[in-house]
Structures are given as structure tokens and as C-alpha cells.
Design a protein around this motif. Structure first.
Motif, short mmCIF file in Angstrom:
data_model
loop_
_atom_site.label_atom_id
_atom_site.label_comp_id
_atom_site.label_asym_id
_atom_site.label_seq_id
_atom_site.Cartn_x
_atom_site.Cartn_y
_atom_site.Cartn_z
N LEU A 109 46.00 42.12 24.43
CA LEU A 109 47.00 42.41 25.46
C LEU A 109 46.59 43.62 26.30
O LEU A 109 46.65 43.59 27.54
CB LEU A 109 48.35 42.67 24.80
N VAL A 110 46.13 44.66 25.63
CA VAL A 110 45.73 45.88 26.33
C VAL A 110 44.52 45.62 27.23
O VAL A 110 44.49 46.02 28.40
CB VAL A 110 45.42 47.01 25.32
N VAL A 111 43.52 44.92 26.68
CA VAL A 111 42.31 44.63 27.45
C VAL A 111 42.64 43.78 28.67
O VAL A 111 42.19 44.04 29.79
CB VAL A 111 41.26 43.93 26.57
N GLY A 112 43.42 42.72 28.47
CA GLY A 112 43.79 41.85 29.58
C GLY A 112 44.57 42.60 30.65
O GLY A 112 44.34 42.40 31.85
N TYR A 113 45.47 43.47 30.23
CA TYR A 113 46.26 44.24 31.18
C TYR A 113 45.37 45.17 32.00
O TYR A 113 45.52 45.27 33.23
CB TYR A 113 47.32 45.05 30.44
N LEU A 114 44.44 45.84 31.35
CA LEU A 114 43.56 46.77 32.05
C LEU A 114 42.63 46.06 33.03
O LEU A 114 42.25 46.62 34.07
CB LEU A 114 42.73 47.57 31.04
N LEU A 115 42.26 44.80 32.70
CA LEU A 115 41.36 44.05 33.57
C LEU A 115 42.11 43.15 34.56
O LEU A 115 41.48 42.40 35.29
CB LEU A 115 40.43 43.17 32.72
N GLY A 116 43.42 43.27 34.60
CA GLY A 116 44.24 42.30 35.34
C GLY A 116 44.39 42.52 36.81
O GLY A 116 45.07 41.74 37.48
N GLY A 117 43.77 43.55 37.36
CA GLY A 117 43.84 43.73 38.80
C GLY A 117 44.67 44.93 39.21
O GLY A 117 45.15 45.69 38.37
N PRO A 118 44.89 45.07 40.49
CA PRO A 118 45.51 46.29 41.02
C PRO A 118 47.03 46.34 40.91
O PRO A 118 47.62 47.41 41.01
CB PRO A 118 45.08 46.29 42.50
N THR A 119 47.70 45.21 40.75
CA THR A 119 49.16 45.21 40.75
C THR A 119 49.71 44.88 39.37
O THR A 119 49.06 44.22 38.55
CB THR A 119 49.71 44.17 41.75
#
Length: 303
Positions: A210-220
Motif C-alpha cells: 500500500l505504501v509503495v503503491g501510494y508513493l508511486l501513484g503520481g502527483p495527486t
């Protein structure tokens, strides 16, 4: 009696996977799937998170937390299988970009069908698996029903609108039956993992993904929540197809079921928190994804 229940459980897996894929296809159009995926950078980072970073996380966890071989197999299956049909519901809860969530879900699922048969023999060198059997089962049970559903939706929208709720209900019923049967058949095995390293390993996989995906998820925040939830919510359907069809040890399926329950709890809480943050940022009624959700409902309109 146990043999009968095991046979019913196997049938429930097949019904759940096929009907959930049919229901998904009947509820979507190709444009709804492909439209949000035009941002190549956003798609690339989502693929990186799901098919490179998460398997690496799983192996780090296995290095730190001692697990039995069947439990290790279950953890690796979860780490390699992405694209859960439940993702749009989580994204709606998080008030994220629902259209992107739908496109990402289908993309991850399609890639999983090709990815798992290729990498599983490499990631589990001591375990005998047949890549062709895995690929065949995933294509027949997942991609084919999805394609049939999309074709019916495109050609016969009225029929799709009528059949889709029935397929969704059948899928939900099969899932409930499957969970109950697995609990009955593996009750003591499931009880036995409470308080063990398996719970720690599965929770670590979900939270770190979850943390990794959130950090890599883009600017918004809307796209961050989508990639975060999409990375943490692994594809239980695909994992069950491979696990039940290729591994005789029941602890593999037990690991998948425990992982599914932990994911559901953690990600519903996370989705709710993301939703609260979205409302506080944009104001009540803005950016809720309601417009996108409405566009996903089957209706007899032109595609």
C-alpha cells in the motif's frame, strides 16, 4: 463427507472466478478500460509497483519471517497476482479516480495472466509447477469470460444490463460459499496460524505494498490512492486458481484465505481514510468519483 465438501469448494472456486469475470465484462466497455490508461508514465509506475516491487517485498519478508514451504508459496502467489475485481469499490470508498481504477484493474489482471506462469517457476525453484497449465487455466477462467462479457456488452447492451446483476450475485454467493467451506475444511489450520509469523508476513505484505503503491501513484491524491489500493489488493481469484490447481497442500489455500481477509480489513480502513482526506482537500461533494461510477453502470446506450 470431507471429500464431498472439497469437491464443492473446488466448484465454488471455478464459479466465483468465471462469474466475477463475466460480471466485470458485462459492466464495462473497451473505451472505459483503455481511456484512463493513456498516461504511459502512470501506467509504467503502476506496473513497476505491482510486478517488480511487491515480489521483492515478499522475498524480503520471507528472508526475515520464517514460514513453512506451503505458506511461502501462498505469500509468493499473492505477491505475483495483481488486478483484483474489488478495486473499483475500494477506489470509490477512497474517493479516488474510479475510471483509472477500472482501467488499472483490467490491465493488472491481463498482465497477471501472462506474468504468473513465467515468473512462478523462477521464484519457486524447489516447487514443481507447469507454466502452460497455469497459463491455460488463467486464460480460460479469467480472460475468456472477461472477453465474452465485453463482447456481449458491446453488441447487446440490454442483455448485458439484465444478466450482469445475476452474474455478480452468483459470484458473491460462490465466494461466500467458498469461504465457509474453506473455514470448515481448514478450521484448525486457520486457527493454528493466529499469532504466528504468517499473520506478520501477510500484514507486512499488504501494508508495505500500500505504501509503495501510494508513493508511486503520481502527483495527486486521487491517483495515489488508486495505485496504492491497487498494489495492495492482490488478485485472490488468480491466486486461488493457481493455488488450488497446482498445490496439494491445504496450507497454500489457507494462506490465501487469511491474506484475503487481512487485505479486506486493512484496505477498507485505508480506503475510508483516503476518502476523508479527499473530502477535506476538495470539499464535500467534489472529486468523489461519482461521475465515473455512474459511467460504469450498464445501460442500453451507445458504447
Amino acid at each position: 463427507m470431507a471429500v464431498v465438501l472439497e469437491s464443492v469448494a473446488t466448484l465454488a472456486v471455478l464459479v466465483f472466478v468465471v462469474t466475477s469475470m463475466l460480471a466485470m465484462g458485462l459492466n464495462l466497455t473497451v473505451s472505459q478500460i483503455l481511456g484512463p490508461l493513456r498516461d504511459a508514465r502512470r501506467v509504467a509506475t503502476a506496473l513497476l509497483a505491482n510486478f517488480v516491487v511487491v515480489p521483492v517485498i515478499a522475498f524480503v519478508i520471507l528472508f526475515v519471517v520464517p514460514l513453512s514451504e506451503p505458506q511461502s508459496v501462498g505469500l509468493v502467489l499473492l505477491a505475483t497476482a495483481a488486478g483484483a475485481p474489488f478495486l473499483p469499490v475500494l477506489v470509490q470508498t477512497a474517493k479516488g479516480d474510479v475510471a483509472f481504477g477500472v482501467g488499472l484493474m483490467v490491465l493488472l489482471m491481463v498482465v497477471t495472466v501472462a506474468y504468473v506462469p513465467l515468473v512462478l517457476p523462477l521464484l519457486l525453484p524447489g516447487v514443481q509447477v507447469n507454466p502452460l497449465d497455469i497459463a491455460g487455466s488463467l486464460v480460460v477462467l479469467m480472460l475468456l469470460p472477461l472477453a465474452v462479457g465485453l463482447a456481449v456488452r458491446a453488441r447487446y447492451a440490454d442483455v448485458a444490463a439484465t444478466v450482469q446483476p445475476k452474474m455478480a450475485q452468483t459470484s458473491n454467493t460462490a465466494l461466500v460459499l467458498l469461504v465457509v467451506l474453506m473455514l470448515v475444511l481448514n478450521f484448525w489450520n486457520i486457527v493454528g496460524v493466529v499469532g504466528t509469523g504468517l499473520i506478520v508476513a501477510l500484514l507486512s505484505l499488504v501494508v508495505l505494498s500500500l505504501v509503495v503503491g501510494y508513493l508511486l501513484g503520481g502527483p495527486t491524491g486521487e491517483t495515489k490512492s488508486v495505485v496504492g489500493l491497487g498494489t495492495a489488493q492482490r488478485n485472490i481469484s488468480a491466486a486461488l486458481v493457481v493455488g488450488a490447481g497446482n498445490f496439494a497442500d491445504p496450507d497454500v489455500v489457507v494462506t490465501l484465505l487469511v491474506g484475503a481477509l487481512l487485505m479486506l480489513v486493512v484496505l477498507l480502513v485505508a480506503g475510508g481514510e483516503f476518502g476523508k482526506r479527499s473530502v477535506s482537500r476538495l470539499g464535500a461533494g467534489e472529486g468523489t468519483g461519482e461521475e465515473e461510477t455512474a459511467s460504469l453502470s450498464p445501460a442500453p446506450t451507445e458504447d
